[in-house]
Design an enzyme around this catalytic site. Structure first.
Site, short mmCIF file in Angstrom:
data_model
loop_
_atom_site.label_atom_id
_atom_site.label_comp_id
_atom_site.label_asym_id
_atom_site.label_seq_id
_atom_site.Cartn_x
_atom_site.Cartn_y
_atom_site.Cartn_z
N ASN A 149 9.51 -60.00 82.52
CA ASN A 149 10.94 -59.87 82.80
C ASN A 149 11.44 -58.43 82.95
O ASN A 149 12.46 -58.21 83.59
CB ASN A 149 11.77 -60.66 81.78
N GLU A 245 6.87 -58.23 69.89
CA GLU A 245 8.25 -58.29 70.40
C GLU A 245 8.40 -59.64 71.09
O GLU A 245 7.94 -59.82 72.22
CB GLU A 245 8.50 -57.15 71.40
N CYS A 279 15.16 -61.21 76.62
CA CYS A 279 14.90 -61.70 75.26
C CYS A 279 16.16 -61.69 74.40
O CYS A 279 16.23 -62.41 73.42
CB CYS A 279 13.80 -60.88 74.62
P1 NAP Z 1 4.16 -64.85 77.90
O1 NAP Z 1 3.90 -66.05 78.71
O2 NAP Z 1 3.98 -64.92 76.44
O3 NAP Z 1 3.23 -63.71 78.53
C1 NAP Z 1 3.28 -62.38 78.05
C2 NAP Z 1 1.97 -61.69 78.33
O4 NAP Z 1 0.93 -62.29 77.54
C3 NAP Z 1 1.51 -61.81 79.79
O5 NAP Z 1 0.93 -60.59 80.18
C4 NAP Z 1 0.46 -62.91 79.70
O6 NAP Z 1 -0.48 -62.88 80.74
C5 NAP Z 1 -0.19 -62.56 78.37
N1 NAP Z 1 -1.01 -63.62 77.79
C6 NAP Z 1 -1.00 -64.95 78.07
N2 NAP Z 1 -1.93 -65.59 77.31
C7 NAP Z 1 -2.54 -64.65 76.55
C8 NAP Z 1 -3.56 -64.68 75.56
N3 NAP Z 1 -4.16 -65.80 75.18
N4 NAP Z 1 -3.93 -63.51 74.99
C9 NAP Z 1 -3.33 -62.35 75.33
N5 NAP Z 1 -2.35 -62.26 76.26
C10 NAP Z 1 -1.95 -63.40 76.86
O7 NAP Z 1 5.65 -64.31 78.14
P2 NAP Z 1 6.45 -64.16 79.50
O8 NAP Z 1 6.79 -65.51 80.02
O9 NAP Z 1 5.78 -63.17 80.41
O10 NAP Z 1 7.77 -63.43 78.97
C11 NAP Z 1 8.84 -64.12 78.43
C12 NAP Z 1 8.85 -64.04 76.91
O11 NAP Z 1 8.84 -62.69 76.51
C13 NAP Z 1 10.12 -64.63 76.33
O12 NAP Z 1 9.80 -65.38 75.19
C14 NAP Z 1 10.92 -63.40 75.95
O13 NAP Z 1 11.88 -63.61 74.95
C15 NAP Z 1 9.85 -62.47 75.52
N6 NAP Z 1 10.33 -61.09 75.56
C16 NAP Z 1 10.55 -60.43 74.38
C17 NAP Z 1 11.04 -59.12 74.40
C18 NAP Z 1 11.28 -58.35 73.13
O14 NAP Z 1 11.38 -57.14 73.21
N7 NAP Z 1 11.39 -58.98 71.99
C19 NAP Z 1 11.29 -58.50 75.62
C20 NAP Z 1 11.06 -59.21 76.79
C21 NAP Z 1 10.57 -60.50 76.75
P3 NAP Z 1 -0.34 -63.89 81.99
O15 NAP Z 1 0.93 -63.51 82.67
O16 NAP Z 1 -1.56 -63.63 82.78
O17 NAP Z 1 -0.29 -65.28 81.43
#
Ligand code: NAP
Length: 471
Positions: A149, A245, A279
């Site tokens: 995002n 995060e 987020c």
């Molecule tokens: P996500 O599906 O959890 O993916 C995040 C990252 O993790 C991607 O690079 C993904 O790769 C990777 N990943 C997937 N499976 C993995 C595994 N088994 N081991 C290690 N890495 C793995 O999250 P998203 O959909 O991209 O982002 C949305 C989420 O991020 C929401 O929950 C949002 O709230 C959170 N977020 C939090 C913050 C904060 O600062 N707290 C900021 C922004 C977003 P792939 O894309 O290849 O699957």
């Protein structure tokens, strides 16, 4: 584009498409890294650790400041890249580049502030001849896994502090949005970062994530993403430092004395920017019964005035969600809430990956809409009686990343700040506020550890204690 491993721009055995969320069309490809690529990247990063050790703090500062100049030069291209791969409107894409410039600038400044301290060991009985001090040293290899995002600035929040602290870094960007991270890697290399101090592996987290985070040469994993993946990484990483995060479903409380114009502007900015895929998006508006109807009456026309469509067009306020399947999910959640008794006041209609900004009234605490993270352009509104019930509802969640209250009463505002379990607490401002220098991180299932260059540098360094036994 190619990925960057072992000092080279590299193809993989296979490729994946990068898709424009608005058109649904692929417009670029990147390699799908395999397990051998993970091994090569970490071996190379081990040499990168040695190269980073040879740099002074001033060298690291200068590299990062040169990167700042290059980011400024490449602002337009980076902004358009973000919009093309992520789908946020172009003004938000350019704003993300500006924030990245700030993040790297603050990181550069932190390179100069890796302080230790003297420890008065002679204050412990019998230690008159001991002299002690601490030194802060880089951890070594940092693995940085980022979400879709904020594909540039959230990578910068990991890479900037990692370099400032003197580490080598292995980036794994989200598969939906790998291009911004690759372009940031290019910027840092052009700015003079040693070739092996940075690696950027594109490809599936499910395929290479475990190998990356469990590798014993890695000393720190910094992750931003969903709670589910965060939990998995925390287990798989083993004895390493981790920063998590994660997500949230942020509450925004409206008390009877709130300035309604301010509240509406904050709800719109915090609820619908980046199509709600932030987020700290406002998901739950918790509104005192005495102003509940006024709030809905004031909010609805402003939400209805938001234009949706092609994010490259300046006049568009809300672009597509990152994937059509996410837009379908948001549509389903809204329908599920309506089926359970909520009232759809406006929006919620989907066209492809674009969902019209939605307002749902009479949302109950036990609905999925209140309990989980929606991550989409809809705000649910719930009536409450007074500050105590508002705080109870705000805390009735497993998350705790950002919360907001609107009131002119200092006691209520302070009660909110002290009693709501959240990393950020906004008084008379929306939940979606982040200045990139501030400590940022959630409580409960929203994660652990803090970002913000000053705080991330602490998490990416070790404190060593030196004791001189004088005679
Ligand atoms: P996500 O599906 O959890 O993916 C995040 C990252 O993790 C991607 O690079 C993904 O790769 C990777 N990943 C997937 N499976 C993995 C595994 N088994 N081991 C290690 N890495 C793995 O999250 P998203 O959909 O991209 O982002 C949305 C989420 O991020 C929401 O929950 C949002 O709230 C959170 N977020 C939090 C913050 C904060 O600062 N707290 C900021 C922004 C977003 P792939 O894309 O290849 O699957």
């Amino acid at each position: 584009m190619k990925m960057y491993i072992n000092g080279n721009w590299t193809s993989g055995a296979s490729e994946m498409d990068v898709v424009n969320p608005y058109t649904g069309q692929p417009f670029e490809t990147v390699p799908l890294a395999a397990l051998e690529d993970v091994e090569r990247a970490i071996d190379s990063a081990s040499r990168g650790v040695v190269a980073m050790r040879a740099l002074s703090a001033f060298d690291r500062y200068e590299i990062l400041m040169r990167a700042v100049d290059l980011l400024k030069e490449r602002r337009q291209d980076l902004g358009e890249t973000i919009t093309r791969e992520e789908g946020k409107v172009i003004s938000e894409g350019l704003l993300e580049v500006d924030r990245c410039i700030q993040t790297i600038t603050w990181s550069a400044e932190e390179a100069k502030r890796l302080y230790g301290e003297t420890i008065p060991l002679d204050a412990a009985p019998g230690n008159e001849m001991k002299f002690g001090f601490t030194v802060r040293v880089p951890v070594g290899i940092v693995v940085a896994i980022s979400p879709f995002n904020f594909p540039l600035n959230l990578v910068a929040h990991k890479v900037g502090p990692a370099i400032a602290a003197g580490n080598a870094v292995v980036i794994k960007p989200a598969s939906d949005t790998p291009l911004s991270a690759l372009k940031l890697t290019e910027v840092l290399l052009d700015a003079g970062l040693p070739a092996e101090a940075i690696q950027c592996l594109t490809g599936s987290g499910a395929a290479i994530g475990d190998a990356l985070v469990s590798n014993p040469a890695v000393r720190k994993v910094t992750f931003t993403g969903s709670q589910e993946i965060g939990e998995r990484i925390t287990h798989t990483a083993g004895l390493k430092k981790v920063t998590m995060e994660l997500g949230s479903n942020s509450p925004l409380i409206v008390l009877p004395d709130a300035d309604m114009e301010k509240v509406v502007a904050a709800t719109v900015q915090s609820g619908y920017s980046n199509a709600g895929q932030v987020c700290i998006s406002t998901q739950r508006a918790i509104v005192d019964k005495s102003v509940y109807a006024d709030y809905l009456d004031a909010l609805t026309p402003v939400v209805e005035s938001l234009s949706t469509g092609d994010p490259m067009k300046d006049a568009v306020n809300v672009g597509p969600m990152v994937r059509e399947s996410d837009a379908e999910r948001v549509e389903n959640w809204i329908q599920e809430a309506v089926g359970a008794g909520a009232k759809l006041v406006t929006g919620g209609i989907r066209e492809g990956a674009v969902v019209r900004p939605a307002v749902l009234a009479d949302v109950k605490q036990d609905m999925r809409f209140s309990r989980d993270e929606l991550f989409g352009p809809a705000v649910g509104v719930t009536p409450v009686s007074g500050i105590n019930e508002a705080i109870k509802f705000a805390n009735d969640t497993r998350f705790g990343l950002s919360a907001a209250i609107f009131t002119e009463n200092i006691d209520d505002a302070l009660k909110f700040a002290l009693e709501v379990d959240s990393g950020n607490l906004n008084i008379n401002g929306g939940t979606q506020f982040r200045a990139d220098l501030m400590p940022y991180g959630g409580l409960k299932d929203s994660g652990m550890g803090k970002e913000g260059p000053r705080y991330a540098v602490e998490e990416m360094t070790e404190l060593k204690m030196v004791i001189v036994h004088r005679s």
